[in-house]
Write an enzyme that holds these catalytic residues in place. Structure first.
Site, PDB file in Angstrom:
ATOM      1  N   GLN A 101       0.845  -1.199   0.000  1.00 53.82           N
ATOM      2  CA  GLN A 101       0.000   0.000   0.000  1.00 53.82           C
ATOM      3  C   GLN A 101       0.882   1.252   0.000  1.00 53.82           C
ATOM      4  OE1 GLN A 101      -3.458  -0.558   3.013  1.00 53.82           O
ATOM      5  NE2 GLN A 101      -1.890  -2.009   3.637  1.00 53.82           N
ATOM      6  N   HIS A 119      -1.398   1.660  -4.187  1.00 51.17           N
ATOM      7  CA  HIS A 119      -1.845   3.036  -3.957  1.00 51.17           C
ATOM      8  C   HIS A 119      -1.002   4.066  -4.705  1.00 51.17           C
ATOM      9  CE1 HIS A 119      -4.030   1.740   0.011  1.00 51.17           C
ATOM     10  NE2 HIS A 119      -4.673   1.363  -1.077  1.00 51.17           N
ATOM     11  N   CYS A 134      -3.265  20.190 -25.578  1.00 54.27           N
ATOM     12  CA  CYS A 134      -2.243  21.152 -25.139  1.00 54.27           C
ATOM     13  C   CYS A 134      -1.451  20.653 -23.922  1.00 54.27           C
ATOM     14  CB  CYS A 134      -2.909  22.488 -24.803  1.00 54.27           C
ATOM     15  SG  CYS A 134      -4.261  22.330 -23.610  1.00 54.27           S
ATOM     16  N   SER A 190      -2.493  -0.962   9.485  1.00 56.21           N
ATOM     17  CA  SER A 190      -3.612  -0.958  10.435  1.00 56.21           C
ATOM     18  C   SER A 190      -4.746  -1.833   9.918  1.00 56.21           C
ATOM     19  CB  SER A 190      -4.095   0.472  10.675  1.00 56.21           C
ATOM     20  OG  SER A 190      -4.385   1.097   9.443  1.00 56.21           O
TER      21      SER A 190
HETATM   22  C1  BJW Z   1       4.613  -0.969  12.396  1.00 59.05           C
HETATM   23  C2  BJW Z   1       5.810  -0.360  12.732  1.00 59.05           C
HETATM   24  C3  BJW Z   1       6.977  -1.119  12.531  1.00 59.05           C
HETATM   25  C4  BJW Z   1       4.242   1.071  13.088  1.00 59.05           C
HETATM   26  N1  BJW Z   1       6.887  -2.366  12.040  1.00 59.05           N
HETATM   27  N2  BJW Z   1       4.552  -2.206  11.939  1.00 59.05           N
HETATM   28  C5  BJW Z   1     -15.098  -1.453   2.438  1.00 59.05           C
HETATM   29  C6  BJW Z   1     -15.501  -1.071   3.710  1.00 59.05           C
HETATM   30  C7  BJW Z   1     -15.417   0.266   4.115  1.00 59.05           C
HETATM   31  C8  BJW Z   1     -14.926   1.253   3.276  1.00 59.05           C
HETATM   32  C9  BJW Z   1     -14.509   0.871   2.021  1.00 59.05           C
HETATM   33  C10 BJW Z   1     -14.605  -0.455   1.620  1.00 59.05           C
HETATM   34  N3  BJW Z   1     -14.117  -0.542   0.357  1.00 59.05           N
HETATM   35  C11 BJW Z   1     -13.714   0.693  -0.035  1.00 59.05           C
HETATM   36  C12 BJW Z   1     -13.961   1.572   0.959  1.00 59.05           C
HETATM   37  C13 BJW Z   1     -13.672   3.045   0.939  1.00 59.05           C
HETATM   38  C14 BJW Z   1     -12.217   3.371   1.237  1.00 59.05           C
HETATM   39  C15 BJW Z   1     -11.843   2.807   2.596  1.00 59.05           C
HETATM   40  O1  BJW Z   1     -11.183   1.797   2.724  1.00 59.05           O
HETATM   41  N4  BJW Z   1     -12.251   3.494   3.644  1.00 59.05           N
HETATM   42  C16 BJW Z   1     -11.974   3.042   5.014  1.00 59.05           C
HETATM   43  C17 BJW Z   1     -10.844   3.863   5.628  1.00 59.05           C
HETATM   44  C18 BJW Z   1     -13.237   3.205   5.824  1.00 59.05           C
HETATM   45  N5  BJW Z   1     -11.344   2.875   0.181  1.00 59.05           N
HETATM   46  C19 BJW Z   1     -11.151   3.573  -0.936  1.00 59.05           C
HETATM   47  O2  BJW Z   1     -11.703   4.641  -1.137  1.00 59.05           O
HETATM   48  C20 BJW Z   1     -10.224   2.963  -1.964  1.00 59.05           C
HETATM   49  N6  BJW Z   1     -10.830   2.996  -3.256  1.00 59.05           N
HETATM   50  C21 BJW Z   1     -11.850   2.224  -3.561  1.00 59.05           C
HETATM   51  O3  BJW Z   1     -12.307   1.402  -2.786  1.00 59.05           O
HETATM   52  O4  BJW Z   1     -12.324   2.399  -4.839  1.00 59.05           O
HETATM   53  C22 BJW Z   1     -13.572   1.821  -5.170  1.00 59.05           C
HETATM   54  C23 BJW Z   1     -14.628   2.797  -4.731  1.00 59.05           C
HETATM   55  C24 BJW Z   1     -14.717   3.981  -5.386  1.00 59.05           C
HETATM   56  C25 BJW Z   1     -15.717   4.876  -5.029  1.00 59.05           C
HETATM   57  C26 BJW Z   1     -16.559   4.578  -3.953  1.00 59.05           C
HETATM   58  C27 BJW Z   1     -16.425   3.369  -3.269  1.00 59.05           C
HETATM   59  C28 BJW Z   1     -15.438   2.469  -3.683  1.00 59.05           C
HETATM   60  C29 BJW Z   1      -8.954   3.804  -2.095  1.00 59.05           C
HETATM   61  C30 BJW Z   1      -8.107   3.772  -0.872  1.00 59.05           C
HETATM   62  C31 BJW Z   1      -6.887   4.681  -1.072  1.00 59.05           C
HETATM   63  C32 BJW Z   1      -6.084   4.829   0.183  1.00 59.05           C
HETATM   64  N7  BJW Z   1      -5.139   5.881  -0.020  1.00 59.05           N
HETATM   65  C33 BJW Z   1      -4.209   6.204   1.050  1.00 59.05           C
HETATM   66  C34 BJW Z   1      -3.437   7.485   0.657  1.00 59.05           C
HETATM   67  C35 BJW Z   1      -2.453   7.183  -0.455  1.00 59.05           C
HETATM   68  C36 BJW Z   1      -1.745   8.399  -0.896  1.00 59.05           C
HETATM   69  C37 BJW Z   1      -0.816   8.934   0.156  1.00 59.05           C
HETATM   70  O5  BJW Z   1       0.174   8.270   0.505  1.00 59.05           O
HETATM   71  O6  BJW Z   1      -1.074  10.031   0.644  1.00 59.05           O
HETATM   72  O7  BJW Z   1      -3.298   5.113   1.256  1.00 59.05           O
HETATM   73  S1  BJW Z   1      -4.971   6.376   2.648  1.00 59.05           S
HETATM   74  C38 BJW Z   1      -3.628   5.685   3.567  1.00 59.05           C
HETATM   75  O8  BJW Z   1      -4.091   4.489   4.256  1.00 59.05           O
HETATM   76  C39 BJW Z   1      -2.601   5.243   2.526  1.00 59.05           C
HETATM   77  C40 BJW Z   1      -2.189   3.896   3.057  1.00 59.05           C
HETATM   78  O9  BJW Z   1      -1.636   3.111   2.025  1.00 59.05           O
HETATM   79  C41 BJW Z   1      -3.459   3.360   3.628  1.00 59.05           C
HETATM   80  C42 BJW Z   1      -3.277   2.277   4.641  1.00 59.05           C
HETATM   81  O10 BJW Z   1      -2.597   2.777   5.757  1.00 59.05           O
HETATM   82  P1  BJW Z   1      -1.529   1.837   6.481  1.00 59.05           P
HETATM   83  O11 BJW Z   1      -0.433   1.520   5.565  1.00 59.05           O
HETATM   84  O12 BJW Z   1      -2.228   0.706   7.102  1.00 59.05           O
HETATM   85  O13 BJW Z   1      -0.922   2.863   7.583  1.00 59.05           O
HETATM   86  P2  BJW Z   1      -1.431   3.182   9.057  1.00 59.05           P
HETATM   87  O14 BJW Z   1      -0.771   4.432   9.494  1.00 59.05           O
HETATM   88  O15 BJW Z   1      -2.891   3.130   9.153  1.00 59.05           O
HETATM   89  O16 BJW Z   1      -0.898   1.950   9.936  1.00 59.05           O
HETATM   90  C43 BJW Z   1       0.476   1.741  10.175  1.00 59.05           C
HETATM   91  C44 BJW Z   1       0.600   0.442  10.955  1.00 59.05           C
HETATM   92  O17 BJW Z   1       1.984   0.143  11.098  1.00 59.05           O
HETATM   93  C45 BJW Z   1       0.023   0.506  12.376  1.00 59.05           C
HETATM   94  O18 BJW Z   1      -0.797  -0.653  12.584  1.00 59.05           O
HETATM   95  C46 BJW Z   1       1.249   0.460  13.274  1.00 59.05           C
HETATM   96  O19 BJW Z   1       1.014  -0.203  14.517  1.00 59.05           O
HETATM   97  C47 BJW Z   1       2.210  -0.305  12.421  1.00 59.05           C
HETATM   98  N8  BJW Z   1       3.631  -0.045  12.691  1.00 59.05           N
HETATM   99  N9  BJW Z   1       5.549   0.905  13.210  1.00 59.05           N
HETATM  100  C48 BJW Z   1       5.658  -2.873  11.787  1.00 59.05           C
HETATM  101  N10 BJW Z   1       8.195  -0.580  12.818  1.00 59.05           N
END
Ligand code: BJW
Length: 239
Positions: A101, A119, A134, A190
């Site tokens: 991701q 992502h 353009c 997460s």
């Molecule tokens: C460690 C550590 C160490 C710390 N070692 N670990 C089904 C249900 C509900 C909602 C939805 C669903 N399906 C789709 C949705 C909507 C939405 C969604 O998921 N919403 C939920 C949040 C409620 N999803 C979308 O909109 C997606 N698109 C989509 O589904 O399209 C179809 C659609 C279109 C129109 C309408 C409906 C559907 C797109 C999702 C895009 C996510 N984009 C982001 C930003 C990317 C750009 C940027 O970088 O700015 O991606 S959001 C952000 O979260 C980023 C990440 O990749 C993503 C995940 O976060 P991640 O990686 O888990 O980070 P953290 O900070 O949350 O967690 C870090 C973890 O590491 C923690 O657990 C720590 O404990 C741990 N940690 N140190 C190991 N050393």
């Protein structure tokens, strides 16, 4: 569950998928998203920064935020976790696929082949509106963000914001690999963002979560290892 048992599962697994999130890069110095104090969203609401509406409402704020993250990522290096994964892939060609991701490119810089980046890519831009004749990325009007000097179409980061579709080919390949693998390592996420998190629920193989804190995917795991990726992955993947 101890690491010795997971190591045995890894040895026995013919195909492995590693699904990574922001925690994978934390020990490189890249902030995670949801850390309440130091996270990328600690001072902002996600919808102000990681949505098209947020960008349209304040393009300069969002552009500058991504520029500062780009500069941050350019200063850091892959950590021991990224390197252990890439080394395993070199020793065992075709056995482990990285699905990430993360947009920071650190798996790729560590040498992992064929990374599926769900992502997008922080280092790249794309047009906000479908490009017109353009619109030429080689001829941009400087600005925050830069734009087409003729029609004003803006550049935006080539990442996937909330409400946007994931890249079709990458998602399809990730779903196929997740569905078929013998073991999935879910590292540093997460587990709240879909469809990426759904991959861990759709696999027929064993699921191992590696995270120092509880995650939303712990309930889908056959084993949860409480530790950091840079410490645990070299140990798990050494053979
Ligand atoms: C460690 C550590 C160490 C710390 N070692 N670990 C089904 C249900 C509900 C909602 C939805 C669903 N399906 C789709 C949705 C909507 C939405 C969604 O998921 N919403 C939920 C949040 C409620 N999803 C979308 O909109 C997606 N698109 C989509 O589904 O399209 C179809 C659609 C279109 C129109 C309408 C409906 C559907 C797109 C999702 C895009 C996510 N984009 C982001 C930003 C990317 C750009 C940027 O970088 O700015 O991606 S959001 C952000 O979260 C980023 C990440 O990749 C993503 C995940 O976060 P991640 O990686 O888990 O980070 P953290 O900070 O949350 O967690 C870090 C973890 O590491 C923690 O657990 C720590 O404990 C741990 N940690 N140190 C190991 N050393």
């Amino acid at each position: 569950m101890n690491t010795a048992e997971v190591r045995q599962w890894l040895r026995a697994a013919r195909t492995i998928v590693l699904l990574s999130g922001a925690g994978m890069s934390a020990e490189s110095g890249v902030p995670t998203f949801r850390d309440a104090q130091a996270g990328l969203w600690a001072d902002f609401r996600p919808e102000d920064l990681a949505t098209e509406q947020g960008f349209r409402a304040d393009p300069r704020l969002v552009w500058d935020w991504y520029q500062s993250r780009r500069e941050g990522v350019a200063r850091v290096q892959p950590n021991a976790g990224h390197l252990a994964v890439a080394a395993f892939q070199q020793r065992h060609p075709g056995r482990l696929l990285v699905v990430t991701q993360n947009v920071d490119g650190l798996h790729q810089r560590a040498g992992s082949p064929g990374v599926l980046a769900l992502h997008g890519n922080l280092a790249q831009d794309k047009w906000l509106e479908p490009p017109r004749r353009c619109c030429d990325p080689a001829r941009l009007q400087e600005g925050r963000p830069p734009c087409c000097p003729a029609c004003g179409n803006q550049r935006r980061p080539a990442v996937v914001w909330f409400g946007e579709m994931l890249p079709e080919a990458e998602l399809a390949a990730a779903e196929a690999a997740a569905g078929a693998c013998d073991l999935m390592l879910v590292v540093g996420t997460s587990g709240v963002v879909y469809p990426a998190a759904g991959l861990a629920r759709a696999t027929r193989g064993r699921v191992v979560v590696i995270n120092p804190e509880p995650s939303a995917l712990d309930d889908a795991a056959d084993a949860v290892l409480r530790g950091t990726s840079a410490l645990l992955l070299p140990d798990l993947l050494e053979e």
